[in-house]
Write a protein that holds these residues in place. Structure first.
Motif, short mmCIF file in Angstrom:
data_model
loop_
_atom_site.label_atom_id
_atom_site.label_comp_id
_atom_site.label_asym_id
_atom_site.label_seq_id
_atom_site.Cartn_x
_atom_site.Cartn_y
_atom_site.Cartn_z
N MET A 1 -5.01 41.09 4.32
CA MET A 1 -5.91 40.72 3.24
C MET A 1 -6.20 41.95 2.39
O MET A 1 -6.50 43.00 2.89
CB MET A 1 -7.18 40.17 3.85
CG MET A 1 -7.99 39.36 2.91
SD MET A 1 -7.27 37.81 2.58
CE MET A 1 -8.56 36.85 3.24
N SER A 2 -6.11 41.80 1.11
CA SER A 2 -6.36 42.90 0.19
C SER A 2 -7.85 43.06 -0.11
O SER A 2 -8.53 42.08 -0.36
CB SER A 2 -5.60 42.62 -1.11
OG SER A 2 -5.98 43.52 -2.11
N PRO A 3 -8.38 44.30 -0.12
CA PRO A 3 -9.77 44.49 -0.48
C PRO A 3 -9.98 44.37 -1.99
O PRO A 3 -11.09 44.30 -2.47
CB PRO A 3 -10.08 45.91 0.00
CG PRO A 3 -8.77 46.59 0.04
CD PRO A 3 -7.74 45.52 0.32
N ASP B 1 -9.31 41.30 -7.38
CA ASP B 1 -8.43 40.49 -8.22
C ASP B 1 -7.32 39.79 -7.45
O ASP B 1 -6.73 38.85 -7.95
CB ASP B 1 -7.79 41.36 -9.31
CG ASP B 1 -8.81 41.91 -10.27
OD1 ASP B 1 -9.94 41.37 -10.33
OD2 ASP B 1 -8.50 42.89 -10.96
N LEU B 2 -7.02 40.24 -6.25
CA LEU B 2 -5.91 39.68 -5.49
C LEU B 2 -6.31 39.44 -4.04
O LEU B 2 -6.82 40.33 -3.38
CB LEU B 2 -4.71 40.65 -5.53
CG LEU B 2 -3.48 40.24 -4.74
CD1 LEU B 2 -2.86 38.97 -5.32
CD2 LEU B 2 -2.46 41.37 -4.73
N ILE B 3 -6.06 38.24 -3.60
CA ILE B 3 -6.23 37.88 -2.19
C ILE B 3 -4.85 37.46 -1.72
O ILE B 3 -4.19 36.65 -2.36
CB ILE B 3 -7.23 36.71 -2.03
CG1 ILE B 3 -8.61 37.09 -2.55
CG2 ILE B 3 -7.29 36.27 -0.57
CD1 ILE B 3 -9.58 35.92 -2.65
N LEU C 1 1.19 33.47 0.18
CA LEU C 1 0.53 33.25 -1.10
C LEU C 1 -0.18 34.49 -1.63
O LEU C 1 -0.70 35.29 -0.87
CB LEU C 1 -0.51 32.13 -0.96
CG LEU C 1 -0.02 30.80 -0.39
CD1 LEU C 1 -1.19 29.87 -0.17
CD2 LEU C 1 1.03 30.18 -1.31
N ASP C 2 -0.21 34.58 -2.96
CA ASP C 2 -1.08 35.51 -3.67
C ASP C 2 -2.08 34.64 -4.42
O ASP C 2 -1.69 33.74 -5.17
CB ASP C 2 -0.30 36.34 -4.70
CG ASP C 2 0.60 37.38 -4.05
OD1 ASP C 2 0.36 37.74 -2.88
OD2 ASP C 2 1.53 37.85 -4.74
N LEU C 3 -3.37 34.89 -4.20
CA LEU C 3 -4.41 34.21 -4.95
C LEU C 3 -4.87 35.19 -6.03
O LEU C 3 -5.56 36.16 -5.74
CB LEU C 3 -5.57 33.81 -4.05
CG LEU C 3 -5.22 33.01 -2.78
CD1 LEU C 3 -6.49 32.63 -2.03
CD2 LEU C 3 -4.40 31.78 -3.12
N VAL C 4 -4.41 34.95 -7.25
CA VAL C 4 -4.61 35.90 -8.35
C VAL C 4 -5.76 35.44 -9.22
O VAL C 4 -5.76 34.31 -9.73
CB VAL C 4 -3.32 36.03 -9.19
CG1 VAL C 4 -3.53 37.04 -10.32
CG2 VAL C 4 -2.14 36.45 -8.31
N MET D 1 -11.80 31.86 1.99
CA MET D 1 -13.01 31.97 2.81
C MET D 1 -13.08 33.30 3.54
O MET D 1 -14.15 33.91 3.65
CB MET D 1 -13.09 30.80 3.79
CG MET D 1 -13.38 29.47 3.12
SD MET D 1 -13.68 28.11 4.29
CE MET D 1 -12.05 27.88 5.00
N THR D 2 -11.95 33.78 4.02
CA THR D 2 -11.91 35.07 4.71
C THR D 2 -12.32 36.18 3.76
O THR D 2 -13.11 37.07 4.12
CB THR D 2 -10.50 35.33 5.30
OG1 THR D 2 -10.20 34.29 6.23
CG2 THR D 2 -10.43 36.68 5.99
N TRP D 3 -11.82 36.16 2.53
CA TRP D 3 -12.19 37.15 1.52
C TRP D 3 -13.70 37.12 1.28
O TRP D 3 -14.37 38.16 1.29
CB TRP D 3 -11.44 36.89 0.22
CG TRP D 3 -11.90 37.74 -0.93
CD1 TRP D 3 -11.53 39.02 -1.22
CD2 TRP D 3 -12.86 37.36 -1.92
NE1 TRP D 3 -12.20 39.46 -2.34
CE2 TRP D 3 -13.02 38.46 -2.78
CE3 TRP D 3 -13.60 36.21 -2.16
CZ2 TRP D 3 -13.88 38.43 -3.88
CZ3 TRP D 3 -14.46 36.18 -3.25
CH2 TRP D 3 -14.59 37.29 -4.09
N ALA D 4 -14.27 35.92 1.08
CA ALA D 4 -15.70 35.80 0.79
C ALA D 4 -16.54 36.30 1.97
O ALA D 4 -17.57 36.95 1.77
CB ALA D 4 -16.05 34.35 0.47
#
Length: 186
Positions: free
Chosen positions: A1-3, A6-8, A13-16, A129-132
């Motif tokens: 997971m990217s910190p 702008d990008l997850i 997948l890339d969530l941009v 959800m993991t990012w949040a």
């Protein structure tokens, strides 16, 4: 997971993040410029979401702090194709959710028909959800689902969401309300 806000990233997948410029280009249906920014082919179904795009664009313009929570293009990384979108309706802990989830946030998603039934909605949901949770300590997630949307109901069940109520949405009609505490993610 990217910190990076702008990008997850997930396995496939890339969530941009679709910032105000990306959303403005979307409203203008400027696919060429949007494809350059996202480094991906844009599915034509994205441009059919004018009402959603305009709503989220206005949210960012009115409240720039909303931007990290705004829609994200779901990009199939290997093929560099936009296969859908996912995003939060607001910033965390909006007043309309307090009776359901004091540290909650609602999100929604769409996978375009050509790419459904491949697990992408599940993968994107878990990544979002993991990012949040990891970046902002948001632990409660809400989905509102039309009772006839069997695919979304199955996804919610698979992830461990529990039905906590129902309401009548002005535009979508009857919707069931589901909640997941991230700490209990299956």
């Amino acid at each position: 997971m990217s910190p990076n806000t702008d990008l997850i990233q997930s396995n496939h997948l890339d969530l941009v993040l679709l910032d105000s410029k990306s959303l403005q280009l979307s409203l203008e249906e400027n696919s060429e410029a949007l494809e350059r920014i996202l480094n991906a082919d844009i599915h034509p179904d994205w441009f059919k979401k004018k009402e959603l795009i305009a709503l989220r664009y206005e949210q960012i313009i009115r409240m720039p702090v909303y931007q990290p929570w705004s829609p994200r293009a779901i990009i199939l990384r290997k093929e560099r194709k936009m296969i859908g979108h996912i995003g939060f309706h607001t910033q965390p802990a909006p007043s309309y959710l307090h009776s359901f989830a004091t540290n909650g946030i609602e999100y929604g998603f769409t996978i375009f028909p050509d790419f459904r039934r491949n697990g992408y909605a599940t993968e994107a949901s878990v990544a979002l959800m993991t990012w949040a949770y990891q970046q902002h300590l948001v632990s409660e997630f809400i989905l509102t689902i039309n009772p006839n949307n069997i695919s979304s109901l199955k996804l919610a069940q698979r992830l461990g969401f529990k039905k906590i109520g129902s309401h009548m949405d002005e535009t979508e009609g009857m919707e069931d309300i589901y909640k997941l505490d991230y700490r209990h993610l299956k």
